[in-house]
Design a protein around this motif. Sequence first.
Motif, short mmCIF file in Angstrom:
data_model
loop_
_atom_site.label_atom_id
_atom_site.label_comp_id
_atom_site.label_asym_id
_atom_site.label_seq_id
_atom_site.Cartn_x
_atom_site.Cartn_y
_atom_site.Cartn_z
N ARG A 30 0.81 -1.22 0.00
CA ARG A 30 0.00 0.00 0.00
C ARG A 30 0.84 1.27 0.00
N TYR A 31 2.03 1.21 0.57
CA TYR A 31 2.84 2.41 0.73
C TYR A 31 4.26 2.09 0.29
N LEU A 32 4.73 2.82 -0.73
CA LEU A 32 6.10 2.66 -1.22
C LEU A 32 6.77 4.02 -1.22
N LYS A 33 7.83 4.13 -0.42
CA LYS A 33 8.54 5.41 -0.30
C LYS A 33 9.93 5.27 -0.91
N LEU A 34 10.16 5.97 -2.02
CA LEU A 34 11.45 5.96 -2.71
C LEU A 34 12.07 7.35 -2.73
N LYS A 35 11.66 8.19 -1.81
CA LYS A 35 12.10 9.59 -1.76
C LYS A 35 13.62 9.68 -1.74
N ASN A 67 -6.25 2.53 -6.97
CA ASN A 67 -6.41 2.83 -5.54
C ASN A 67 -5.40 3.86 -5.04
N LEU A 68 -4.57 4.39 -5.95
CA LEU A 68 -3.55 5.35 -5.55
C LEU A 68 -4.21 6.64 -5.06
N ARG A 69 -3.85 7.07 -3.87
CA ARG A 69 -4.44 8.26 -3.26
C ARG A 69 -3.45 9.42 -3.22
N GLN A 70 -2.16 9.11 -3.12
CA GLN A 70 -1.16 10.17 -3.06
C GLN A 70 0.03 9.80 -3.93
N LEU A 71 0.34 10.67 -4.87
CA LEU A 71 1.55 10.54 -5.69
C LEU A 71 2.40 11.76 -5.40
N LEU A 72 3.42 11.56 -4.58
CA LEU A 72 4.31 12.65 -4.19
C LEU A 72 5.50 12.64 -5.13
N ASN A 73 5.54 13.59 -6.04
CA ASN A 73 6.63 13.65 -7.03
C ASN A 73 7.25 15.03 -7.11
N GLU A 74 7.32 15.70 -5.98
CA GLU A 74 7.97 16.99 -5.91
C GLU A 74 9.44 16.86 -6.27
N ARG A 75 9.96 17.82 -7.04
CA ARG A 75 11.35 17.85 -7.48
C ARG A 75 11.73 16.64 -8.33
N THR A 76 10.80 16.16 -9.12
CA THR A 76 11.15 15.18 -10.16
C THR A 76 11.34 15.98 -11.45
N ASP A 77 12.40 16.77 -11.47
CA ASP A 77 12.57 17.79 -12.51
C ASP A 77 12.80 17.20 -13.90
N SER A 78 13.25 15.95 -13.96
CA SER A 78 13.53 15.34 -15.26
C SER A 78 12.32 14.63 -15.86
N LEU A 79 11.22 14.57 -15.11
CA LEU A 79 10.03 13.87 -15.60
C LEU A 79 9.49 14.59 -16.84
N ARG A 80 9.33 13.84 -17.95
CA ARG A 80 9.03 14.48 -19.23
C ARG A 80 7.54 14.59 -19.53
N TYR A 81 6.73 13.67 -18.95
CA TYR A 81 5.30 13.68 -19.27
C TYR A 81 4.54 12.79 -18.29
N MET A 82 3.22 12.90 -18.32
CA MET A 82 2.35 12.00 -17.57
C MET A 82 1.71 11.05 -18.58
N GLY A 92 1.19 -3.43 -11.49
CA GLY A 92 0.38 -4.56 -11.03
C GLY A 92 0.11 -4.53 -9.54
N LEU A 93 0.61 -3.49 -8.85
CA LEU A 93 0.37 -3.34 -7.41
C LEU A 93 -0.95 -2.60 -7.22
N TYR A 94 -2.05 -3.33 -7.46
CA TYR A 94 -3.37 -2.69 -7.53
C TYR A 94 -3.83 -2.11 -6.20
N ASN A 95 -3.20 -2.53 -5.09
CA ASN A 95 -3.60 -2.02 -3.78
C ASN A 95 -2.84 -0.77 -3.37
N LEU A 96 -1.86 -0.34 -4.17
CA LEU A 96 -0.98 0.77 -3.79
C LEU A 96 -1.80 2.04 -3.55
N GLN A 97 -1.58 2.65 -2.39
CA GLN A 97 -2.30 3.86 -2.01
C GLN A 97 -1.41 5.10 -2.00
#
Length: 854
Positions: free
Chosen positions: A610-615, A656-671, A629-634
């Motif tokens: 449910r919770y994966l922190k890769l900060k 089921n994702l409720r929070q996507l914290l992606n602050e300072r992912t400056d290289s992210l090109r698109y959603m 495939g982690l359908y329960n990830l929140q």
Amino acid sequence: MAEAIVSAVLEQLTSIIKEQIQQEARLVAGVSKEVKKLTNNLQVIQAVLVDAEQRQVKEMAVRLWLDQLKHTSYDMEDVLDEWNTAILKLHIEGFEDTDVPKKVCFPFHSVCFSFKQVGLRRDIAVKIEEINENMTDIVKTTDTFNFNVIKSVEKPELVQSTSLIDESEICGRVEDRGALVSKLLSEGCVDNDLHIISIVGMGGIGKTTLAQVAYNDDEVMKNFNKRIWVCVSDPFDEYRIAKAIIEGLEGNASNLVEFNSLMLKIHESIKGKKFLLVLDDVWTEDYNKWEPFYHCLKHGFHGSKILITTRKETVACMMKSIDIINIKTMSEEESWVLFKRLAFFRRSPNECEPLEDIGRKITSKCKGLPLAAKTMGSFLHFKRTREEWQYILDSEIWKLEEFEKGLLPPFLLSYNDLPSPIRRCFSFCAIFPNDYIIEKDVLIKLWMAQGYLGFGKDKELEIIGHDYFNNLATRSFFQEFVKDLDENIIQCKMHDIVHDFAQFLNRNECFNVEIHGNEESLINYFDQEKVRHLMLTVSKEASLPISICSIKRLRSLVISCGDFSYSLPNDILSKLLFGELTCLRALCFDFPISPMSEIPKEIGKLIHLRYLKLKGCTGLEQLPETLCGLYNLQNLDLSHCINLRELPQEVGKLINLRQLLNERTDSLRYMPIGFERISCLRTLSEFTVSGGGNSKACNLDCLKDLNHLEGKLTVRGLSNLTNGSETKRIEGLTNKKKLFTLMLKFDKTTEWETISKNDEVVLEALQPPPNLETLSIWYFRGITVSPNWMMSLTKLRVLSLWNFKHCKHLPPLGKLPSLESLYLTIMLSLKRLGNEFWGIEAMSHLHQLFSSQN
């Protein structure tokens, strides 16, 4: 806590059965019977759990029975979660199965299943049957205990944050305070010996509070060049303590590794300085551990002091204390003053008077311990009637003598009064080390991952988590709060005795371990069959012990490394964490920065996650598709992954994702396309706009379906939108009523020096939310800022326009009725702000104008 687990299993079971009925997808023959039997067993057990949990402290047999029930219930939760995940997979992916294309239809319903799906359901059925046998055996033994049926506390009382009482003032201890401050201000020893003062007393008696008051005394602060506070606790970790002292002296932690180098650094840092060092909660009696510090710290300026708090006078003597202050229990009158300040907070005299005589009797049972009086006062603050107070006074729990003398009864009375889900939340906190700074939002995410806040994607679980936290805070289970500018709590700690109480409750379920080398004896710390939650604090040179893979039922794993960079090898991740620990619901890499460059595809095995922190994983450039495939990830925390270039293409499956914290992912090109399917999303830090030619990217309008977004959002890459159909009217932000802070970024590119009419068109096309309170716009290349929507932001309080190099004209911002602060930065072409800008008749409400051309 068993009551909470059983309730959660029943709630989950009911939810799954309802889902099955709605999808008209029956189980294979015989399972319905087992499910009904399991439900009945759980309901029989649930009826007596309140009595069982109250008796377990005194009766070992009941404690063992509850342990058996808890661990069987945990296994049942895993099976139900597996079942629920199978249903989710069918819902998300349909009935397609590329591995097994042949399907079979059953005559008793209209739905077809692949052979693989039927095999999975048969596997789940067998597991339910096996667990049901264990549960039946547990039910059979209930009669031997003659349990009473007692109704549990159903719902928590809603607690407003304003009910948190300021406990900065301590009651009594006037003589002790005066004596301690006087000793700290004295000139100290005539010779070169260290002047060490020790505060000695039992747990919960107020040693740390007394030290804090003296440490923050105005005269004491003036008397010393440097003040350092270190929580020592048990074990005495020389390396950590040395680094903490250096951090206090220098302002940042040293990168030194060798202990001798750390000692030399301390010696160098204290030369010529008059310092006060507080070593709180010292336990070790081993002089060999203290000796290097003693000789090193002797070289401070004359008048330097070391203040120690400890529960043992032998420790004070070992550390060569010159002055020892033995703290005695508070007088009954002092205890009563502390108790009533909390219990009668915001009550009228008419309410308090009928309760005073009982309150004094309860206070006398606290045996002069401030922590006990504080706990009981906070607890009885919620009890309004004389009958409720009398019930507490007459409780048999006061006869208990386990744990710290006099502290177990107050804690248990307050704990048992909590609703079962909040009890579970509190006891989980035993996962943290002593004196750990707990991040409130992270704690709530960990609770959510374990299902403590309930189930269902439509529930406001975050609000429930905040209510639970406030409930525990007002009962003094948390302390030392750190608040933001809006007075919201963001951090806290637990008193070491409260922490010990949480560990007492958990018995073999929650552990925290410090790893200093390649410690393969990790499994000797605990019963690997019972441990469910584990926090590992690894030192810079330590490697993760392989023995962790034997803890198959682990549900929470937090790996922390303090303040330095740390990485895990890819083979450890794939074979160890993702390959073996498949029951994990929360996995947090709590690193300030990590060069970890890859998340292996084996992460897809963690179906319960449910919770994966890769900060802070700065080496990550992409994530594997199997993560989808982690359908329960929140909750997914990718903050400060500054080199992350793209999200998995099928991220829309994370429904089921409720929070996507992606602050300072400056290289992210698109959603990615399909992002709009994550309709549960409450928090999104940043949305990256791609150019129109990217077939893999969704546009800003995909946010239209994310109606739960709230708080703060940054939209980057607005310069990528081109003049045309995609900029006629952008409605992705329009209906976000709970979005109060918005940052719009026109990217700073090589063409940034050029005036862009397109930026004006894009800004006009945007339709911000109506309830915005803070708006920031960066790198705008237009000449005129005059979108029609800007003057409709009637609730806007703060407006920041940053780096508008070509802008010559601004709208009449002075007419915005709620505007309080306006920031204008690098407006090189703006020559004048006239009356039309200020809206002279309406400008009186504008409190601040910040303008900078630098």
